[in-house]
Design a protein around this motif. Sequence first.
Motif, PDB file in Angstrom:
ATOM      1  N   THR A 117      -1.405  10.079  -3.042  1.00 23.12           N
ATOM      2  CA  THR A 117      -1.949  10.162  -1.884  1.00 23.12           C
ATOM      3  C   THR A 117      -0.884   9.409  -1.046  1.00 23.12           C
ATOM      4  O   THR A 117       0.245   9.861  -0.995  1.00 23.12           O
ATOM      5  CB  THR A 117      -3.738   9.399  -2.128  1.00 23.12           C
ATOM      6  OG1 THR A 117      -4.072   9.341  -1.535  1.00 23.12           O
ATOM      7  CG2 THR A 117      -3.600   7.628  -2.937  1.00 23.12           C
ATOM      8  N   PRO A 124       0.705  -1.015  -0.239  1.00 22.74           N
ATOM      9  CA  PRO A 124      -0.067   0.055  -0.089  1.00 22.74           C
ATOM     10  C   PRO A 124       0.692   1.340   0.016  1.00 22.74           C
ATOM     11  O   PRO A 124       0.324   2.220  -0.973  1.00 22.74           O
ATOM     12  CB  PRO A 124      -1.181  -0.303   0.672  1.00 22.74           C
ATOM     13  CG  PRO A 124      -1.343  -1.429   1.649  1.00 22.74           C
ATOM     14  CD  PRO A 124       0.134  -1.994   0.774  1.00 22.74           C
ATOM     15  N   LEU A 152      -1.545  -5.553  -6.100  1.00 25.51           N
ATOM     16  CA  LEU A 152      -1.096  -5.384  -4.771  1.00 25.51           C
ATOM     17  C   LEU A 152      -1.344  -5.740  -3.257  1.00 25.51           C
ATOM     18  O   LEU A 152      -2.330  -6.331  -3.127  1.00 25.51           O
ATOM     19  CB  LEU A 152      -2.357  -4.439  -4.395  1.00 25.51           C
ATOM     20  CG  LEU A 152      -2.939  -2.765  -3.169  1.00 25.51           C
ATOM     21  CD1 LEU A 152      -1.596  -2.602  -3.242  1.00 25.51           C
ATOM     22  CD2 LEU A 152      -3.488  -2.368  -3.855  1.00 25.51           C
ATOM     23  N   SER A 175      -8.691   1.089  -5.880  1.00 25.60           N
ATOM     24  CA  SER A 175      -6.929   2.268  -6.422  1.00 25.60           C
ATOM     25  C   SER A 175      -6.392   1.377  -6.776  1.00 25.60           C
ATOM     26  O   SER A 175      -4.901   1.572  -7.563  1.00 25.60           O
ATOM     27  CB  SER A 175      -5.743   1.851  -4.469  1.00 25.60           C
ATOM     28  OG  SER A 175      -6.485   3.129  -3.607  1.00 25.60           O
ATOM     29  N   VAL A 229      -5.078   4.960   0.379  1.00 23.24           N
ATOM     30  CA  VAL A 229      -5.501   2.951  -0.514  1.00 23.24           C
ATOM     31  C   VAL A 229      -5.867   1.876   0.310  1.00 23.24           C
ATOM     32  O   VAL A 229      -6.749   1.600  -0.863  1.00 23.24           O
ATOM     33  CB  VAL A 229      -3.226   3.051  -1.054  1.00 23.24           C
ATOM     34  CG1 VAL A 229      -3.677   1.222  -1.763  1.00 23.24           C
ATOM     35  CG2 VAL A 229      -3.163   4.026  -1.367  1.00 23.24           C
ATOM     36  N   GLU A 230      -5.781   2.218   1.061  1.00 18.23           N
ATOM     37  CA  GLU A 230      -6.490   0.709   2.233  1.00 18.23           C
ATOM     38  C   GLU A 230      -7.424   1.674   2.567  1.00 18.23           C
ATOM     39  O   GLU A 230      -8.317   0.485   2.880  1.00 18.23           O
ATOM     40  CB  GLU A 230      -5.548   0.543   2.936  1.00 18.23           C
ATOM     41  CG  GLU A 230      -4.498   0.518   3.878  1.00 18.23           C
ATOM     42  CD  GLU A 230      -4.473  -0.755   3.594  1.00 18.23           C
ATOM     43  OE1 GLU A 230      -4.081  -1.848   4.245  1.00 18.23           O
ATOM     44  OE2 GLU A 230      -4.676  -1.539   2.052  1.00 18.23           O
ATOM     45  N   ALA A 240       2.321   1.834  -3.793  1.00 20.32           N
ATOM     46  CA  ALA A 240       0.972   2.075  -4.537  1.00 20.32           C
ATOM     47  C   ALA A 240       0.686   3.669  -4.570  1.00 20.32           C
ATOM     48  O   ALA A 240       0.290   4.583  -5.193  1.00 20.32           O
ATOM     49  CB  ALA A 240      -0.136   1.187  -4.343  1.00 20.32           C
ATOM     50  N   SER A 241       0.598   4.288  -3.169  1.00 22.60           N
ATOM     51  CA  SER A 241       0.330   5.340  -2.202  1.00 22.60           C
ATOM     52  C   SER A 241       1.026   6.609  -2.992  1.00 22.60           C
ATOM     53  O   SER A 241       0.783   7.463  -3.807  1.00 22.60           O
ATOM     54  CB  SER A 241       0.339   5.600  -0.834  1.00 22.60           C
ATOM     55  OG  SER A 241       1.191   5.508  -0.697  1.00 22.60           O
ATOM     56  N   LEU A 272      -0.142   6.628  -6.924  1.00 18.19           N
ATOM     57  CA  LEU A 272      -0.580   6.891  -6.648  1.00 18.19           C
ATOM     58  C   LEU A 272      -1.256   8.278  -6.384  1.00 18.19           C
ATOM     59  O   LEU A 272      -2.034   9.997  -6.769  1.00 18.19           O
ATOM     60  CB  LEU A 272      -2.425   6.400  -6.469  1.00 18.19           C
ATOM     61  CG  LEU A 272      -2.530   5.564  -6.784  1.00 18.19           C
ATOM     62  CD1 LEU A 272      -3.314   4.417  -6.379  1.00 18.19           C
ATOM     63  CD2 LEU A 272      -3.119   5.104  -8.637  1.00 18.19           C
ATOM     64  N   ARG A 318      -8.806  -0.617  -1.374  1.00 21.01           N
ATOM     65  CA  ARG A 318      -8.318  -0.985  -2.378  1.00 21.01           C
ATOM     66  C   ARG A 318      -8.283  -1.316  -2.874  1.00 21.01           C
ATOM     67  O   ARG A 318      -7.578  -1.066  -4.262  1.00 21.01           O
ATOM     68  CB  ARG A 318      -7.297  -2.029  -1.042  1.00 21.01           C
ATOM     69  CG  ARG A 318      -6.658  -2.250   0.004  1.00 21.01           C
ATOM     70  CD  ARG A 318      -7.067  -2.747   0.712  1.00 21.01           C
ATOM     71  NE  ARG A 318      -6.306  -4.317  -0.086  1.00 21.01           N
ATOM     72  CZ  ARG A 318      -4.833  -4.677  -0.295  1.00 21.01           C
ATOM     73  NH1 ARG A 318      -4.108  -3.794   0.699  1.00 21.01           N
ATOM     74  NH2 ARG A 318      -4.736  -5.538  -1.043  1.00 21.01           N
TER      75      ARG A 318
END
Length: 530
Positions: A396, A387, A422, A408, A401-402, A390-391, A394, A405
């Motif tokens: 963010t 996460p 993910l 995202s 994200v969580e 990924a954030s 993105l 999910r």
Amino acid sequence: MRPVLTRAQIREFDRRAVEECGVPSELLMENAGRGAAEAIDRWLQERSGVQVSRCVVVVCGAGHNGGDGFVVARHLTLLGHVVHVVFFGDLDDLSGAVNVQARAWTGIGGTIRRGSGELLSALLVGCDAWVDALFGTGLSRELSGEVLEAVQLLNRSQRPGCALDLPSGLHTDTGAVLGDCARVELTVTFAHYKLGLFSTQGAACAGNVVVEHIGVPAELAERSEVAAQLVERADVVERLRGPGGRLQDPAHKGAAGRVLVLAGSLGMVGAAKLVAHAALRSGAGVVTVATHSDAAFSFSVDTWEAMVRPLPAAELVPCLVALLSCADVVVMGPGFGIDPLARQVYSHVVSNFSGTLILDADALTHFADDPSELARASGTLVLTPHPGEASRLLRTSAGVVEADRFGSARQLAELTHATVLLKGRYSLIADRNHQMVINSTGSSALATAGSGDILAGILAGLACQMLGRDAAVCAAWIHGRAAEVWQQRTGARRGLLAREIADEVPELLGRLLLDSGRSAETCCQSHPLN
């Protein structure tokens, strides 16, 4: 694969059941509640180890979930348990199937008590378990007022709980907690899994999840779009055997696939070693680790099966050209850093490698500055972010994200034109052209350093045999299942070394290929969601 539905999709499923199958809503509710009562009865007996009567508090709301609760109360009574029903809402507002089931409960002598914190607290003190039938999938706003107090009392009761369809307070589609959420040992969900059960918070709140049918074919959901699919053992077997129906035995190591691992740095050589080990354990024929020149010697000390090549800064591009020309699959990023040499490697490989390229860890961090660069990649990309990574892509926070999910993962796949794996309790596989896939395997034993590197290596080994997306689906399942096998054998939930995950893979792959006759439903029941 088994369908996983959103709130709107499960309502459409119910509509089809009534209008196309001709099954009355009262009967659907009866079937759901009876199945749930039987599941709860089994759960209560398994907890105690003996067949005894239990005192159960069923907390009902005014919607369809409350109607399910009235059915559960009636059937638990018929099974010999002592049941108290506490109702939050206005009994005068009950209509349709819910009103029918409320009258059926009182018709057999049951009592419906108007809910209050004081009453619920008193009943919980003397009960053995409770059942949450407040909202299920029907909640779209944050809990408040007396129902929020009720959920908080249930959670503080120190009595085991069960939820019907979905723990009250959990968003059906995102799995976000709406103010607060009932935390239970067992969730009996109806007809199909719901998307929110597979979020991080959903998994923490829902406990073990079982699906009860409601008297109509499950295939009814397949007539319309579903949100996601849950991968099962049979799906992995199908991909491992390939389009020819059997796994082809390679004639030599080159035919088994060549993996290039661009990973590791001084002080971080373990990440690259783990990736290489896992790729070999997963079937790759040749693995080459290419790393910083000052770290290459550390590999040669105890790296036996994998070849090691230094990356000289002065001749970096010619070296990369030669290495990539011999690779079928590339893994890039674990422990590799984000210094100038590493950044030059990341950009060159993404622009020039036409095979399957797996990006993890530091490689993902590098592209956080311009994730759209990944959409212009020459090859087939598979991203394996946690996460936090990924954030960054993105732009963010990990919390955002969580909180969603599923959204995202879809957003990241759209942004990068890649397959996105993910990572999490239920890892998600998303791309732009297929339904999202949810992995069903895993164990808390995976919370160990290096397990993500092992996942990248398993993915690389499998990508030598199949498309990147299929490899991601299989790798996530095998990675999680290997941890389950280790936990079952040792009885431990901690202490798993990352390389031990990879060491489970060859035997697991052998069993998968030999044991292909099991049905998808049987496989799912063998590994319940918990």
